[in-house]
Design a protein around this motif. Structure first.
Motif, PDB file in Angstrom:
ATOM      1  N   HIS A  69       0.958  -1.099  -0.024  1.00 15.29           N
ATOM      2  CA  HIS A  69       0.045  -0.456  -0.116  1.00 15.29           C
ATOM      3  C   HIS A  69       1.011   1.422  -0.032  1.00 15.29           C
ATOM      4  CE1 HIS A  69      -2.738   2.727   0.952  1.00 15.29           C
ATOM      5  NE2 HIS A  69      -4.191   2.329   0.808  1.00 15.29           N
ATOM      6  N   PRO A  70       0.960   2.216  -0.670  1.00 13.59           N
ATOM      7  CA  PRO A  70       1.311   3.491  -1.039  1.00 13.59           C
ATOM      8  C   PRO A  70       1.488   3.962   0.281  1.00 13.59           C
ATOM      9  CG  PRO A  70      -0.514   3.860  -1.936  1.00 13.59           C
ATOM     10  CD  PRO A  70      -0.582   2.109  -1.788  1.00 13.59           C
ATOM     11  N   ASP A  71       0.368   4.640   1.314  1.00 13.93           N
ATOM     12  CA  ASP A  71       0.077   5.155   2.392  1.00 13.93           C
ATOM     13  C   ASP A  71       0.237   4.167   3.808  1.00 13.93           C
ATOM     14  OD1 ASP A  71       0.258   7.391   3.900  1.00 13.93           O
ATOM     15  OD2 ASP A  71      -2.071   7.880   3.596  1.00 13.93           O
ATOM     16  N   LYS A  72       0.953   3.129   3.324  1.00 15.14           N
ATOM     17  CA  LYS A  72       0.851   2.568   4.359  1.00 15.14           C
ATOM     18  C   LYS A  72       0.650   2.812   6.423  1.00 15.14           C
ATOM     19  CE  LYS A  72       5.501   0.721   4.001  1.00 15.14           C
ATOM     20  NZ  LYS A  72       6.543  -0.361   3.456  1.00 15.14           N
ATOM     21  N   GLU A  73       0.842   3.707   6.528  1.00 10.80           N
ATOM     22  CA  GLU A  73       1.229   4.220   7.952  1.00 10.80           C
ATOM     23  C   GLU A  73      -0.097   5.070   8.014  1.00 10.80           C
ATOM     24  OE1 GLU A  73       4.312   4.519  10.094  1.00 10.80           O
ATOM     25  OE2 GLU A  73       5.179   3.303   8.356  1.00 10.80           O
ATOM     26  N   ASN A  74      -0.472   5.198   7.214  1.00  9.43           N
ATOM     27  CA  ASN A  74      -2.206   5.670   7.782  1.00  9.43           C
ATOM     28  C   ASN A  74      -3.035   5.103   7.474  1.00  9.43           C
ATOM     29  OD1 ASN A  74      -0.968   8.262   8.684  1.00  9.43           O
ATOM     30  ND2 ASN A  74      -0.806   8.765   6.403  1.00  9.43           N
ATOM     31  N   LEU A  75      -2.670   3.467   7.127  1.00 12.15           N
ATOM     32  CA  LEU A  75      -3.644   2.766   6.660  1.00 12.15           C
ATOM     33  C   LEU A  75      -4.410   2.309   7.952  1.00 12.15           C
ATOM     34  CD1 LEU A  75      -4.709   0.513   4.651  1.00 12.15           C
ATOM     35  CD2 LEU A  75      -2.644  -1.077   5.446  1.00 12.15           C
ATOM     36  N   GLN A  76      -5.896   2.502   7.661  1.00  5.14           N
ATOM     37  CA  GLN A  76      -6.761   2.163   9.354  1.00  5.14           C
ATOM     38  C   GLN A  76      -6.987   0.545   9.269  1.00  5.14           C
ATOM     39  OE1 GLN A  76      -9.277   5.525   9.096  1.00  5.14           O
ATOM     40  NE2 GLN A  76      -8.381   6.591  10.570  1.00  5.14           N
ATOM     41  N   ALA A  77      -8.092  -0.341  10.320  1.00  3.87           N
ATOM     42  CA  ALA A  77      -8.371  -1.141  10.345  1.00  3.87           C
ATOM     43  C   ALA A  77      -9.998  -0.964   9.553  1.00  3.87           C
ATOM     44  CB  ALA A  77      -8.758  -1.333  11.454  1.00  3.87           C
ATOM     45  N   SER A  78     -10.591  -0.599   9.052  1.00  4.67           N
ATOM     46  CA  SER A  78     -11.596  -0.362   8.749  1.00  4.67           C
ATOM     47  C   SER A  78     -11.294  -0.551   6.624  1.00  4.67           C
ATOM     48  CB  SER A  78     -12.432   2.053   8.848  1.00  4.67           C
ATOM     49  OG  SER A  78     -11.471   2.477   7.813  1.00  4.67           O
ATOM     50  N   TYR A  79     -10.103  -0.127   6.503  1.00  4.71           N
ATOM     51  CA  TYR A  79     -10.303  -0.460   5.221  1.00  4.71           C
ATOM     52  C   TYR A  79      -9.398  -1.981   4.930  1.00  4.71           C
ATOM     53  CZ  TYR A  79      -7.304   0.009   0.866  1.00  4.71           C
ATOM     54  OH  TYR A  79      -6.793  -0.203  -0.593  1.00  4.71           O
ATOM     55  N   LEU A  80      -9.056  -2.624   5.881  1.00  5.76           N
ATOM     56  CA  LEU A  80      -9.208  -4.010   5.863  1.00  5.76           C
ATOM     57  C   LEU A  80     -10.013  -5.115   6.098  1.00  5.76           C
ATOM     58  CD1 LEU A  80      -5.879  -3.590   6.699  1.00  5.76           C
ATOM     59  CD2 LEU A  80      -6.345  -4.418   4.028  1.00  5.76           C
ATOM     60  N   VAL A  81     -10.983  -4.410   7.274  1.00  3.04           N
ATOM     61  CA  VAL A  81     -12.641  -5.579   7.648  1.00  3.04           C
ATOM     62  C   VAL A  81     -12.913  -5.193   6.529  1.00  3.04           C
ATOM     63  CG1 VAL A  81     -13.730  -3.597   8.289  1.00  3.04           C
ATOM     64  CG2 VAL A  81     -13.480  -5.359   9.734  1.00  3.04           C
ATOM     65  N   GLN A  82     -13.453  -7.047   6.795  1.00  2.00           N
ATOM     66  CA  GLN A  82     -14.497  -7.406   6.166  1.00  2.00           C
ATOM     67  C   GLN A  82     -15.570  -8.640   7.120  1.00  2.00           C
ATOM     68  OE1 GLN A  82     -12.756 -12.042   4.082  1.00  2.00           O
ATOM     69  NE2 GLN A  82     -10.854 -10.117   4.251  1.00  2.00           N
ATOM     70  N   PRO A  83     -16.574  -8.449   6.408  1.00  2.00           N
ATOM     71  CA  PRO A  83     -17.853  -9.608   7.238  1.00  2.00           C
ATOM     72  C   PRO A  83     -17.001 -11.126   7.578  1.00  2.00           C
ATOM     73  CG  PRO A  83     -18.580  -8.317   5.076  1.00  2.00           C
ATOM     74  CD  PRO A  83     -17.114  -8.300   5.250  1.00  2.00           C
ATOM     75  N   ALA A  84     -17.322 -11.234   8.384  1.00  5.83           N
ATOM     76  CA  ALA A  84     -17.396 -12.868   9.154  1.00  5.83           C
ATOM     77  C   ALA A  84     -17.952 -13.667   8.304  1.00  5.83           C
ATOM     78  CB  ALA A  84     -17.046 -13.229  10.516  1.00  5.83           C
ATOM     79  N   PRO A  85     -17.502 -14.839   7.794  1.00  5.57           N
ATOM     80  CA  PRO A  85     -17.939 -15.396   6.991  1.00  5.57           C
ATOM     81  C   PRO A  85     -19.447 -15.968   7.752  1.00  5.57           C
ATOM     82  CG  PRO A  85     -16.635 -16.396   8.065  1.00  5.57           C
ATOM     83  CD  PRO A  85     -15.917 -15.262   8.346  1.00  5.57           C
ATOM     84  N   ASN A  86     -19.623 -16.086   9.353  1.00  2.00           N
ATOM     85  CA  ASN A  86     -20.533 -16.051   9.931  1.00  2.00           C
ATOM     86  C   ASN A  86     -19.910 -15.743  11.567  1.00  2.00           C
ATOM     87  OD1 ASN A  86     -22.955 -17.553  10.609  1.00  2.00           O
ATOM     88  ND2 ASN A  86     -22.951 -19.553   9.499  1.00  2.00           N
ATOM     89  N   ALA A  87     -20.957 -16.143  12.742  1.00  3.79           N
ATOM     90  CA  ALA A  87     -20.908 -15.168  13.690  1.00  3.79           C
ATOM     91  C   ALA A  87     -21.874 -16.447  14.731  1.00  3.79           C
ATOM     92  CB  ALA A  87     -20.991 -13.839  14.073  1.00  3.79           C
ATOM     93  N   ILE A  88     -21.018 -16.562  15.827  1.00  2.00           N
ATOM     94  CA  ILE A  88     -22.386 -17.271  17.163  1.00  2.00           C
ATOM     95  C   ILE A  88     -21.883 -16.900  18.602  1.00  2.00           C
ATOM     96  CG2 ILE A  88     -21.338 -19.700  16.092  1.00  2.00           C
ATOM     97  CD1 ILE A  88     -18.973 -19.861  17.452  1.00  2.00           C
ATOM     98  N   THR A  89     -22.983 -17.032  18.811  1.00  2.00           N
ATOM     99  CA  THR A  89     -23.603 -16.784  20.434  1.00  2.00           C
ATOM    100  C   THR A  89     -22.999 -17.493  21.198  1.00  2.00           C
ATOM    101  OG1 THR A  89     -25.638 -17.184  20.314  1.00  2.00           O
ATOM    102  CG2 THR A  89     -25.622 -15.251  19.672  1.00  2.00           C
ATOM    103  N   GLU A  90     -22.683 -16.851  22.485  1.00  2.00           N
ATOM    104  CA  GLU A  90     -22.135 -17.844  23.432  1.00  2.00           C
ATOM    105  C   GLU A  90     -22.867 -18.817  23.982  1.00  2.00           C
ATOM    106  OE1 GLU A  90     -21.495 -15.361  27.209  1.00  2.00           O
ATOM    107  OE2 GLU A  90     -23.364 -13.980  26.301  1.00  2.00           O
TER     108      GLU A  90
END
Length: 596
Positions: free
Chosen positions: A522-543
């Motif tokens: 990435h050209p601006d890796k110093e300012n790369l935020q988590a929101s840029y890389l986040v993707q939905p989980a394939p599934n989620a479960i509850t406790e």
């Protein structure tokens, strides 16, 4: 004081482990459970019958019989009051379903108050005329004795379950003076897997309870005088079995219907009033419905074929056979309603005794009608006994318990063949329509029932997801800079991380491999935020999700790890197949070492 007590117990445990094998120690505990459960059975029966005797014979008042309309309501009301004011910290439940749930999902933990609260509430409910039985409460009381003794001594899940079963067997043995039926009941209903080493503790516990209960309560339940059975009557036993099988299906469905009606009534005292009035009217019209109802069966076994109608307002017509037949048939169906209303309104008891009563009445009316018709001359007492076994076996899905219990309490071992035929056929008819019994259906619908056939499900049901959650995975907020969190991510040695907002709400996941690629390219890796890389989980479960369902989701999505959230979407951690399989193997090893 508590710490000193715990330390003292720990020293005792360490000493006994060095001197006594697990097998022998469980045998000793089984005898102790048998003694205590036998005492509990004797106390419950004596207390109940003293209440009944006082209300029916000892208390003299000109207008007391008008109170029979409200006696059942008073009993249910006292039960509800006791539960409200004396059992505050835990939930009070009746019947055998909660006991099965405790074995399946609560590591065989039965709350200590059940040791005495089941006795008090059942005695009040039945003593005042509630149309239920005492057997389920005494089974729960005995199981609570076994469970709490095992927990007090720090035993394993399997060992505590063994003591729970010993308490149940002892409860049945003490209540009916039937140790063999107690053992069979524990194996058929409670133990997910029967092993030969388990037989000895069950045997000793049941036998001990029968002896102890006999010392304090000597009244015989039934007396049966029979000349045996005849081969030409077998056809009629088969017909009787078909009738009882069909009736057991009706009773099972009526159970869910009545429970549903009372579930809609939210206020507990409204339930008491509605149920109490219904029960009072039924008891007034059909006196056989008062309490357990064994007195009527005793009369029928002695040849008093008007016993069902004699104490009712229709007693003057007891010489008319057609009326006796009609009244008995209506009584059978009203007994089922009265039992379910008692339980739905808040009373304590079980369907054990009502099953016997209804089956006995069906057996009586069947043989009585055949004899009146002239088609054959049947031994009415034999058909009463066969009806009791068949009804109990089909309604509870416990055919062996029905056969051996009735053979023991009536001395009718000579009728073993008719008992086996009627019980097997009626059970098969019920099972063809109802896969689960009235005790297990609710648990099966929720996936909380221990399975005799599916060992994987049985073991998975013993595992709790909340103990398998791994919380060491890195957690990022949406606005976090990846460059700032890089050291933390690398030190975690994980291949995935969770992303949440500032309030902890789960937003998705980031795969570490993709994160590294972006940090390189990435050209601006110093300012790369988590929101840029986040993707939905394939599934989620509850406790609170079932582990079998969790594994099915993993297979469906072809993943080895899933995020675990609260019901409010708050992130808790991850659960992996590896963690589940490791726990699964540990449980199997513990079971293999059981009673070694």
């Amino acid at each position: 004081m508590y710490i000193r007590f715990v330390n003292y117990l720990d020293k005792i445990n360490q000493y006994r482990k060095s001197k006594i094998s697990n097998r022998n120690f469980l045998i000793i505990l089984a005898v102790i459970v048998g003694v205590l459960a036998g005492l509990a059975a004797a106390v419950l029966k004596s207390l109940t019958h003293h209440i009944e005797e006082f209300l029916q014979s000892d208390w003299h008042w000109k207008y007391k019989y008008y109170l029979y309309f409200i006696f059942p309501m008073i009993g249910i009301f006292l039960t509800v009051l006791y539960i409200k004011y004396f059992i505050r910290k835990t939930k009070f439940e009746t019947g055998l379903t909660p006991l099965l749930y405790a074995i399946s999902k609560k590591s065989s933990k039965v709350e200590a108050h059940n040791i005495y609260s089941q006795i008090i509430t059942a005695a009040v409910t039945v003593g005042f005329g509630g149309s239920t039985g005492l057997e389920a409460p005494i089974v729960t009381s005995g199981s609570a004795i076994g469970s709490n003794l095992g927990r007090l001594l720090g035993l394993s899940y399997r060992e505590i379950t063994m003591l729970v079963a010993c308490g149940a067997a002892a409860g049945i043995a003490g209540a009916f003076n039937s140790p063999v039926a107690g053992i069979v009941f524990a194996i058929e209903i409670l133990l997910p897997e029967f092993t030969i080493p388990a037989f000895i503790p069950l045997l000793l516990s049941a036998a001990t309870a029968a002896v102890v209960a006999r010392l304090f309560y000597t009244q015989q339940l039934f007396f049966l005088v029979t000349e045996g059975w005849k081969v030409n009557a077998l056809f009629y036993y088969v017909i009787l079995a078909c009738f009882i099988g069909l009736f057991s299906i009706y009773f099972t469905k009526a159970n869910y219907a009545v429970k549903g009606l009372f579930y809609k009534i939210k206020h507990p005292y409204t339930k008491v009033i509605v149920g109490g009035l219904m029960l009072g009217i039924l008891v007034f019209l059909f006196p056989t419905l008062y309490g357990e109802g064994y007195i009527t069966i005793k009369g029928l076994l002695k040849g008093d074929y008007q016993a069902v109608i004699n104490n009712s307002i229709f007693a003057d017509y007891n010489t008319i056979p057609a009326l006796v037949v009609l009244f008995t048939v209506v009584t059978i169906f009203m007994k089922s309603i009265a039992t379910l209303v008692t339980l739905g309104a808040g009373g304590n008891g079980g369907t054990f005794a009502p099953s016997l009563i209804m089956g006995g009445l069906i057996g009586f009316i069947f043989a009585y009608v055949v004899n009146l018709s002239g088609l054959a001359q049947l031994n009415v007492s034999n058909f009463i006994v066969a009806g009791m076994a068949a009804a109990l076996g089909s309604i509870m899905h416990a055919p062996l318990t029905g056969i051996f219990l009735i053979a023991e309490i009536t001395g009718g071992y000579i009728l073993m063949v008719p008992l086996m035929i009627t019980t097997a056929i009626s059970y098969a008819i019920n099972r063809s329509s109802q896969k689960h019994s009235i005790y297990t259906k609710a648990l099966a619908d929720k996936g909380e029932l221990l399975s005799h056939d599916d060992k994987d499900t049985t073991v998975l049901n013993q595992m709790k997801l909340k103990y398998l959650i791994e919380k060491t995975y890195p957690q990022l907020h949406m606005n976090d800079l990846i460059s700032v969190k890089m050291t933390e991510i690398m030190q975690s040695h994980k291949n995935i991380c969770a992303v949440t907002d500032e309030l902890g709400d789960f937003k998705g996941i980031i795969y570490i491999e993709e994160l590294f690629n972006e940090m390189i390219n990435h050209p601006d890796k110093e300012n790369l935020q988590a929101s840029y890389l986040v993707q939905p989980a394939p599934n989620a479960i509850t406790e609170n999700d079932d582990l079998k369902m969790v594994l099915e989701k993993m297979e469906q999505d072809n993943v080895w790890i899933l995020p675990v959230l609260t019901a409010q979407n708050q992130y808790l951690g991850f659960v992996s197949k590896t963690a589940i399989f490791n726990k699964y193997r540990a449980l199997l090893m513990r079971q293999n070492d059981y009673m070694g």
